[in-house]
Scaffold this motif. Structure first.
Motif, short mmCIF file in Angstrom:
data_model
loop_
_atom_site.label_atom_id
_atom_site.label_comp_id
_atom_site.label_asym_id
_atom_site.label_seq_id
_atom_site.Cartn_x
_atom_site.Cartn_y
_atom_site.Cartn_z
N LEU A 168 66.01 7.84 37.61
CA LEU A 168 66.57 6.66 36.93
C LEU A 168 67.36 7.11 35.70
N VAL A 169 68.43 6.39 35.40
CA VAL A 169 69.21 6.65 34.18
C VAL A 169 69.48 5.32 33.50
N LEU A 170 69.81 5.38 32.18
CA LEU A 170 70.37 4.18 31.56
C LEU A 170 71.82 4.17 32.03
N ARG A 171 72.26 3.09 32.67
CA ARG A 171 73.57 3.14 33.31
C ARG A 171 74.66 3.54 32.32
N THR A 172 75.54 4.45 32.76
CA THR A 172 76.58 4.96 31.86
C THR A 172 77.84 4.11 31.92
N HIS A 173 77.89 3.22 32.91
CA HIS A 173 79.01 2.28 33.04
C HIS A 173 78.56 1.09 33.90
N THR A 174 79.42 0.07 34.00
CA THR A 174 79.04 -1.09 34.82
C THR A 174 79.45 -0.91 36.28
N SER A 175 80.07 0.23 36.60
CA SER A 175 80.54 0.43 37.99
C SER A 175 79.42 0.35 39.05
N PRO A 176 78.16 0.75 38.75
CA PRO A 176 77.14 0.57 39.80
C PRO A 176 76.99 -0.88 40.26
N VAL A 177 77.40 -1.84 39.42
CA VAL A 177 77.31 -3.24 39.86
C VAL A 177 78.29 -3.50 41.01
N GLN A 178 79.41 -2.75 41.03
CA GLN A 178 80.33 -2.82 42.19
C GLN A 178 79.57 -2.51 43.47
N VAL A 179 78.83 -1.38 43.41
CA VAL A 179 78.13 -0.91 44.61
C VAL A 179 77.07 -1.93 45.02
N ARG A 180 76.31 -2.38 44.03
CA ARG A 180 75.27 -3.39 44.32
C ARG A 180 75.89 -4.61 45.00
N THR A 181 77.05 -5.05 44.48
CA THR A 181 77.69 -6.25 45.04
C THR A 181 78.14 -6.02 46.48
N MET A 182 78.75 -4.85 46.71
CA MET A 182 79.25 -4.59 48.07
C MET A 182 78.11 -4.42 49.07
N LEU A 183 76.97 -3.85 48.59
CA LEU A 183 75.82 -3.70 49.49
C LEU A 183 75.20 -5.06 49.79
N ASP A 184 75.41 -5.99 48.87
CA ASP A 184 74.72 -7.27 48.91
C ASP A 184 75.47 -8.33 49.71
N ARG A 185 76.79 -8.28 49.70
CA ARG A 185 77.54 -9.35 50.36
C ARG A 185 78.77 -8.83 51.08
N LYS A 186 79.30 -9.71 51.93
CA LYS A 186 80.46 -9.33 52.75
C LYS A 186 81.74 -9.78 52.07
N PRO A 187 82.87 -9.08 52.33
CA PRO A 187 84.15 -9.54 51.78
C PRO A 187 84.49 -10.92 52.34
N PRO A 188 85.29 -11.74 51.71
CA PRO A 188 85.97 -11.44 50.45
C PRO A 188 85.03 -11.41 49.24
N ILE A 189 85.26 -10.41 48.37
CA ILE A 189 84.44 -10.27 47.16
C ILE A 189 85.38 -10.35 45.94
N TYR A 190 85.07 -11.25 45.05
CA TYR A 190 85.80 -11.34 43.77
C TYR A 190 84.74 -11.48 42.68
N VAL A 191 84.45 -10.38 41.99
CA VAL A 191 83.40 -10.47 40.95
C VAL A 191 83.86 -9.87 39.63
N ILE A 192 83.26 -10.41 38.57
CA ILE A 192 83.45 -9.86 37.23
C ILE A 192 82.04 -9.53 36.72
N CYS A 193 81.86 -8.31 36.19
CA CYS A 193 80.50 -7.84 35.88
C CYS A 193 80.44 -7.36 34.43
N PRO A 194 79.97 -8.20 33.53
CA PRO A 194 79.81 -7.74 32.14
C PRO A 194 78.43 -7.11 31.97
N GLY A 195 78.31 -6.18 31.04
CA GLY A 195 76.96 -5.65 30.80
C GLY A 195 76.91 -4.54 29.78
#
Ligand code: DAH
Length: 348
Positions: A168-195
Motif C-alpha cells: 500500500l502507498v499514500l497515493r502519489t496522484h489521482t490517476s489511480p481513480v481512472q483505473v478504478r473507474t474503468m474497472l468499475d464501469r463500461k464506456p461511455p465514461i466521463y468522470v472528474i476526480c478530485p482528491g
C-alpha cells in the motif's frame, strides 16, 4: 408552662437565628420541628400520661409547637428574601453592553475551488468519482504502466506503508481513480476526480507533502485529442477568465500516449510582455499534464480498444488556486490561517 417546654422555644429561636442560609435553616427546622424533634417526642409521650393531665399538657405542647412553627416561617421568609436579593445582584445582566460579534466559519478556498471545478464538469455531463488516499501499489503504479524501476517509485518520492508486504502507498496522484473507474464501469465514461495526494517533499513556497489534484477521464467512441484540447480550453477559461486558452507541449507520461504538458496563456501579461515575471517572457505557464489514455492501460482495465479511446488530464489544485488569486507562497494555503481564508468569501 413547664420549664423544659420553654427551653424548646428558646433553643429553636437560637437555631433559626443562627442559620445563615436556607440550607442551614432547613436542617435547623428538621431538628426542631421534624418527626424526631423534642417537641414531636413530647407529643408522643402524651399517651403515657394520666388521662386527667393529658388535655392541659396537650394544649401546652400545641401552643409551643405553633410558636416554633411561626418563628420558623418568619425566619424562612427572611432568608428567602435575602437570597432573592443576592441573586438579583449577582446575576444582574447589563443590557446596555455591546454584543460580541462572532465570526462565521467557512470553507477553505481549496474546497471552494474543488466544488467549482466539479460543478463545471457536472454541467458538461461528467460524474464525480473518488478513490481512497491509501491506495494499492498496483493501482497507483502498475496498472498505469509505471514500471517497478520508475524513479517515481523510490522512497524519496513515495510514502510506502509498513509493513511493505501490504503493498500500500499514500497515493502519489489521482490517476489511480481512472483505473478504478474503468474497472468499475463500461464506456461511455466521463468522470472528474478530485482528491488529496501525497509525496515526500519538504514544505516550502512551491512544494507541500500533502496536496490536491483533479483528474479528468473520458472514454467513449471516436474520442480524439481535439476533444481533449477543447475540454481543456473550456476548463482554463472557466478558471482564469476569457481569453485564457491552453497550449499542449509534447511530453511523456507512462499512462498516456501521446502525452502533453498543458500550458495556459500567462494570466498576468497574456503573452504581451517580454519582461513578465510570472511567465518569464514566455507568454505561457505550465498547468498540468494530459494525453490520450495509453492502450496498455485500457487493456489492463478491460476496455475494448477497437471500439473505444479516451483522454485524461491531471492538474494541481494548489497551483490552480495560486494562479487564480496571485498567491506566491504555497504555505499560505496549507497553514490554515483564518486571515488568509477570510479573503476568499468564507461561508459561501
Ligand atoms: N498523474 C500525473 C502527475 O501526478 C498528472 C497527469 C498527467 C494526469 C497526465 C493525467 C495525465 O491524467 O493524462 O504528475
Amino acid at each position: 408552662m413547664s420549664e423544659n417546654l420553654r427551653e424548646l422555644i428558646s433553643a429553636a429561636k437560637t437555631a433559626f437565628e443562627q442559620a445563615s442560609d436556607l440550607d442551614q435553616f432547613k436542617s435547623a427546622r428538621l431538628s426542631h420541628l421534624g418527626d424526631k424533634s423534642p417537641i414531636a417526642l413530647a407529643n408522643r409521650e402524651l399517651s403515657q400520661l394520666a388521662p386527667t393531665d393529658r388535655a392541659a399538657r396537650g394544649q401546652e405542647i400545641n401552643s409551643v409547637k405553633s410558636e416554633i412553627a411561626a418563628m420558623a416561617q418568619s425566619r424562612e421568609e427572611e432568608l428567602t428574601r435575602e437570597r432573592d436579593e443576592r441573586i438579583l445582584i449577582e446575576e444582574r445582566v447589563d443590557v446596555t453592553l455591546p454584543t460580541r460579534v462572532s465570526q462565521r466559519g467557512g470553507l477553505h478556498p481549496l474546497t471552494l475551488l474543488r466544488d467549482d471545478i466539479c460543478d463545471l464538469f457536472v454541467g458538461l455531463g461528467y460524474e464525480v468519482a473518488e478513490g481512497p488516499e491509501l491506495e494499492s501499489e498496483w493501482l497507483n503504479f502498475d496498472a498505469l504502466n509505471i514500471p517497478a524501476d520508475h524513479p517515481a517509485r523510490t522512497m524519496q518520492d513515495t510514502f510506502f506503508i509498513e509493513p511493505l508486504t501490504t503493498k500500500l502507498v499514500l497515493r502519489t496522484h489521482t490517476s489511480p481513480v481512472q483505473v478504478r473507474t474503468m474497472l468499475d464501469r463500461k464506456p461511455p465514461i466521463y468522470v472528474i476526480c478530485p482528491g488529496r495526494t501525497f509525496r515526500s517533499d519538504e514544505l516550502d513556497a512551491t512544494h507541500t507533502p500533502v496536496f490536491n489534484q483533479v483528474e479528468g477521464l473520458v472514454i467513449d467512441e471516436h474520442i480524439t485529442m481535439a476533444h481533449l484540447k477543447g475540454t481543456l480550453d473550456h476548463f482554463a477559461t472557466a478558471m482564469f477568465g476569457e481569453g485564457i486558452n491552453t497550449r499542449l507541449r509534447p511530453s511523456f507520461f507512462p499512462f498516456t500516449e501521446p502525452s502533453a504538458e498543458v500550458d495556459i496563456r500567462c494570466f498576468v501579461c497574456r503573452g504581451e510582455s517580454k519582461e513578465c515575471r510570472t511567465c518569464k517572457g514566455e507568454g505561457w505557464v505550465e498547468w498540468g499534464g494530459c494525453g490520450m489514455v495509453n492502450p496498455k492501460v485500457l487493456i489492463a482495465c478491460g476496455i475494448d480498444i477497437n471500439r473505444n479511446s479516451g483522454f485524461a488530464f491531471g492538474m494541481g489544485l494548489e497551483r490552480t488556486l495560486m494562479f487564480r488569486h496571485g498567491i506566491t507562497d504555497m504555505r499560505e494555503i496549507v497553514e490554515g490561517d483564518v486571515r488568509f481564508t477570510a479573503q476568499f468569501g468564507v461561508g459561501r
